[in-house]
Enzyme design. Structure first.
Site, PDB file in Angstrom:
ATOM      1  N   TYR A   1       3.192   9.687 -11.546  1.00  0.00           N
ATOM      2  CA  TYR A   1       2.127   8.997 -10.629  1.00  0.00           C
ATOM      3  C   TYR A   1       1.274   8.204 -11.256  1.00  0.00           C
ATOM      4  CZ  TYR A   1      -1.196   8.044  -6.843  1.00  0.00           C
ATOM      5  OH  TYR A   1      -2.072   7.631  -5.770  1.00  0.00           O
TER       6      TYR A   1
ATOM      7  N   SER B   1      -4.519   2.993  -8.158  1.00  0.00           N
ATOM      8  CA  SER B   1      -5.230   4.332  -8.139  1.00  0.00           C
ATOM      9  C   SER B   1      -6.158   4.457  -9.284  1.00  0.00           C
ATOM     10  CB  SER B   1      -4.050   5.508  -8.017  1.00  0.00           C
ATOM     11  OG  SER B   1      -4.875   6.631  -8.243  1.00  0.00           O
TER      12      SER B   1
ATOM     13  N   LYS C   1       1.091   3.996 -11.339  1.00  0.00           N
ATOM     14  CA  LYS C   1      -0.178   3.142 -10.716  1.00  0.00           C
ATOM     15  C   LYS C   1      -0.543   2.343 -11.989  1.00  0.00           C
ATOM     16  CE  LYS C   1      -0.377   4.693  -6.519  1.00  0.00           C
ATOM     17  NZ  LYS C   1      -0.172   3.987  -5.386  1.00  0.00           N
TER      18      LYS C   1
ATOM     19  N   LYS D   1       8.515  -9.236  -4.962  1.00  0.00           N
ATOM     20  CA  LYS D   1       9.695 -10.203  -5.151  1.00  0.00           C
ATOM     21  C   LYS D   1      10.027 -10.718  -3.939  1.00  0.00           C
ATOM     22  CE  LYS D   1      14.226 -10.641  -7.386  1.00  0.00           C
ATOM     23  NZ  LYS D   1      13.878 -11.902  -7.961  1.00  0.00           N
TER      24      LYS D   1
ATOM     25  N   THR E   1      -7.250  11.499   2.548  1.00  0.00           N
ATOM     26  CA  THR E   1      -6.306  10.913   3.795  1.00  0.00           C
ATOM     27  C   THR E   1      -5.358  11.878   4.231  1.00  0.00           C
ATOM     28  OG1 THR E   1      -4.863  10.003   1.929  1.00  0.00           O
ATOM     29  CG2 THR E   1      -6.472   8.682   2.705  1.00  0.00           C
TER      30      THR E   1
ATOM     31  N   ASN F   1       0.747  -1.255   0.055  1.00  0.00           N
ATOM     32  CA  ASN F   1       0.029   0.076  -0.037  1.00  0.00           C
ATOM     33  C   ASN F   1       0.860   1.128  -0.014  1.00  0.00           C
ATOM     34  OD1 ASN F   1      -2.422   1.756   0.861  1.00  0.00           O
ATOM     35  ND2 ASN F   1      -0.897   2.094   2.496  1.00  0.00           N
TER      36      ASN F   1
ATOM     37  N   ILE G   1      -9.515  10.153  -2.009  1.00  0.00           N
ATOM     38  CA  ILE G   1      -9.897   9.773  -0.507  1.00  0.00           C
ATOM     39  C   ILE G   1      -9.143  10.608   0.327  1.00  0.00           C
ATOM     40  CG2 ILE G   1      -9.952   7.728   1.048  1.00  0.00           C
ATOM     41  CD1 ILE G   1     -11.308   7.133  -1.653  1.00  0.00           C
TER      42      ILE G   1
HETATM   43  P1  NDP Z   1      -0.921   8.030   3.702  1.00  0.00           P
HETATM   44  O1  NDP Z   1       0.132   9.208   3.831  1.00  0.00           O
HETATM   45  O2  NDP Z   1      -1.776   7.831   4.739  1.00  0.00           O
HETATM   46  O3  NDP Z   1      -0.120   6.607   3.232  1.00  0.00           O
HETATM   47  C1  NDP Z   1       1.175   6.633   2.521  1.00  0.00           C
HETATM   48  C2  NDP Z   1       2.013   5.752   3.350  1.00  0.00           C
HETATM   49  O4  NDP Z   1       2.974   5.326   2.625  1.00  0.00           O
HETATM   50  C3  NDP Z   1       2.372   6.343   4.661  1.00  0.00           C
HETATM   51  O5  NDP Z   1       2.416   5.184   5.628  1.00  0.00           O
HETATM   52  C4  NDP Z   1       3.998   6.430   4.366  1.00  0.00           C
HETATM   53  O6  NDP Z   1       4.908   6.201   5.576  1.00  0.00           O
HETATM   54  C5  NDP Z   1       4.395   5.419   3.180  1.00  0.00           C
HETATM   55  N1  NDP Z   1       5.541   5.505   2.434  1.00  0.00           N
HETATM   56  C6  NDP Z   1       5.564   6.740   1.631  1.00  0.00           C
HETATM   57  N2  NDP Z   1       6.899   6.449   0.989  1.00  0.00           N
HETATM   58  C7  NDP Z   1       7.373   5.183   1.659  1.00  0.00           C
HETATM   59  C8  NDP Z   1       8.553   4.543   1.303  1.00  0.00           C
HETATM   60  N3  NDP Z   1       9.442   4.869   0.424  1.00  0.00           N
HETATM   61  N4  NDP Z   1       8.532   3.263   1.774  1.00  0.00           N
HETATM   62  C9  NDP Z   1       7.605   2.830   2.624  1.00  0.00           C
HETATM   63  N5  NDP Z   1       6.703   3.542   2.768  1.00  0.00           N
HETATM   64  C10 NDP Z   1       6.368   4.749   2.382  1.00  0.00           C
HETATM   65  O7  NDP Z   1      -1.787   8.379   2.325  1.00  0.00           O
HETATM   66  P2  NDP Z   1      -2.678   7.093   1.488  1.00  0.00           P
HETATM   67  O8  NDP Z   1      -3.418   6.243   2.389  1.00  0.00           O
HETATM   68  O9  NDP Z   1      -3.470   8.320   0.704  1.00  0.00           O
HETATM   69  O10 NDP Z   1      -1.976   6.520   0.501  1.00  0.00           O
HETATM   70  C11 NDP Z   1      -1.771   5.265   0.588  1.00  0.00           C
HETATM   71  C12 NDP Z   1      -1.785   4.694  -0.872  1.00  0.00           C
HETATM   72  O11 NDP Z   1      -3.184   4.973  -1.413  1.00  0.00           O
HETATM   73  C13 NDP Z   1      -0.691   5.022  -1.714  1.00  0.00           C
HETATM   74  O12 NDP Z   1      -0.288   3.933  -2.323  1.00  0.00           O
HETATM   75  C14 NDP Z   1      -1.357   6.034  -2.488  1.00  0.00           C
HETATM   76  O13 NDP Z   1      -0.781   6.403  -3.800  1.00  0.00           O
HETATM   77  C15 NDP Z   1      -2.628   5.542  -2.624  1.00  0.00           C
HETATM   78  N6  NDP Z   1      -3.776   6.334  -3.227  1.00  0.00           N
HETATM   79  C16 NDP Z   1      -4.121   7.389  -2.438  1.00  0.00           C
HETATM   80  C17 NDP Z   1      -5.393   8.078  -2.868  1.00  0.00           C
HETATM   81  C18 NDP Z   1      -5.901   9.277  -2.266  1.00  0.00           C
HETATM   82  O14 NDP Z   1      -6.913   9.864  -2.527  1.00  0.00           O
HETATM   83  N7  NDP Z   1      -5.647   9.320  -0.988  1.00  0.00           N
HETATM   84  C19 NDP Z   1      -5.912   7.901  -4.164  1.00  0.00           C
HETATM   85  C20 NDP Z   1      -5.417   6.614  -4.765  1.00  0.00           C
HETATM   86  C21 NDP Z   1      -4.457   6.084  -4.415  1.00  0.00           C
HETATM   87  P3  NDP Z   1       5.548   7.279   6.430  1.00  0.00           P
HETATM   88  O15 NDP Z   1       4.364   8.206   6.681  1.00  0.00           O
HETATM   89  O16 NDP Z   1       5.887   6.916   7.786  1.00  0.00           O
HETATM   90  O17 NDP Z   1       6.670   7.903   5.613  1.00  0.00           O
END
Ligand code: NDP
Length: 270
Positions: A178, A163, A182, A144, A212, A111, A210
């Site tokens: 992005y 996404s 995706k 992997k 978030t 995620n 969403i």
């Molecule tokens: P959040 O910021 O809550 O989640 C993003 C998470 O990814 C955080 O926990 C962050 O960790 C982690 N992260 C970022 N970079 C890294 C990395 N290099 N290695 C490991 N962890 C990493 O946002 P969302 O819940 O919105 O995002 C979650 C997923 O949903 C993402 O893949 C996003 O692209 C996708 N998404 C979100 C949408 C939206 O509208 N919000 C729409 C479509 C898809 P930390 O904060 O500890 O750095």
């Protein structure tokens, strides 16, 4: 071959009791990761959740899940942009890692992700590479790292947060990197569904807008424009997605692979 589940009752099929699930990117207070983890914990799974830059968020979420749902939860630091970091998270080569600690992995929710404005002309090469490294290569690293374990056990579910931007080009914000990352995740799941057909299922969930915090950096006018284009007239809440994560992790979805679940308030249906 992935068999028809023995359970007849729907509740049994959805139960995750005895399963171990890894969720990357579960450090946010209201993100997809923590909601997916909440759903899995509520259905009985033990969990390894990860954070990157917010250790306090990861630890707080782990404590909340363990206390509220009475399951085993541990938070790990992991940078999905590094294969070594994800491989170390999964494998039992170090005492603290997931297979050593939990004994197995039944499902991996890939995620973690990030976004940045990076149109081809205005964006830097570094900005492009950062998004591709986290969102696309990061997903490959997760697949992997866990794939051999799934193969060895003859079972497993990989669920990738893709996404809506993997289906349509985000507009007017220039987020080409992005969008490409995706779209690549969606096709990675289809390709892996074939590659892993005998032992594991691979699917994506494609959220629309969403709330978030991920897009908080985007100008309010753009966010309002996006909202005006959603047939349902509002952004989604991450808790409206957790049922989909539970479904794809659970035995209720044993015939579902290579699929994408689009959850976008009708945006792509216009
Ligand atoms: P959040 O910021 O809550 O989640 C993003 C998470 O990814 C955080 O926990 C962050 O960790 C982690 N992260 C970022 N970079 C890294 C990395 N290099 N290695 C490991 N962890 C990493 O946002 P969302 O819940 O919105 O995002 C979650 C997923 O949903 C993402 O893949 C996003 O692209 C996708 N998404 C979100 C949408 C939206 O509208 N919000 C729409 C479509 C898809 P930390 O904060 O500890 O750095």
């Amino acid at each position: 071959m992935i068999e028809i589940p023995k359970a007849e009752s729907l509740l049994e099929m959805f139960s995750l009791k005895g399963k171990v699930v890894i969720v990357t990117g579960a450090s946010g207070p209201r993100g997809m990761g923590i909601e997916a983890a909440r759903g899995c914990a509520e259905m009985g799974a033990d969990l390894a959740i990860t954070y990157a830059s917010r250790p306090e968020g990861g630890e707080k979420n782990a404590k909340e899940l363990a206390e509220k749902y009475g399951v085993k939860v541990k938070a790990y630091k992991c940078d999905v942009g590094s294969f070594e970091s994800v491989d170390t998270l999964v494998k039992d080569s170090k005492d603290t890692q997931v297979i050593k600690e939990f004994g197995k992995v039944d499902a991996f929710i890939a995620n973690a992700g990030r976004t940045a404005d990076s149109g081809i002309l205005e964006g830097s090469v570094e900005a492009w590479n950062e998004v591709i490294q986290t969102d696309l290569n990061g997903t490959f690293h997760c697949a992997k790292a866990v794939g051999a374990h799934f193969k060895e056990r003859g079972t497993g579910s990989l669920v990738i947060t893709a996404s809506m931007s993997g289906h349509i080009a985000n507009f007017p914000q220039e987020q080409t990197s992005y969008n490409v990352a995706k779209a690549g995740c969606i096709h990675m799941a289809k390709s892996l569904a074939n590659e892993w057909r005998d032992f594991a299922r691979v699917n994506t969930i494609s959220p629309g807008y969403i709330d978030t915090g991920l897009s908080d950096f985007v100008a309010k006018e753009t966010q309002d424009l996006w909202k005006s284009m959603i047939p349902m007239g509002r952004n989604g809440d991450a808790k409206e997605l957790k049922g989909a994560y539970v479904y794809l992790v659970s035995d209720a979805s044993t015939y579902t692979t290579g699929s994408d679940i689009l959850i976008d308030g009708g945006y792509c249906a216009r």
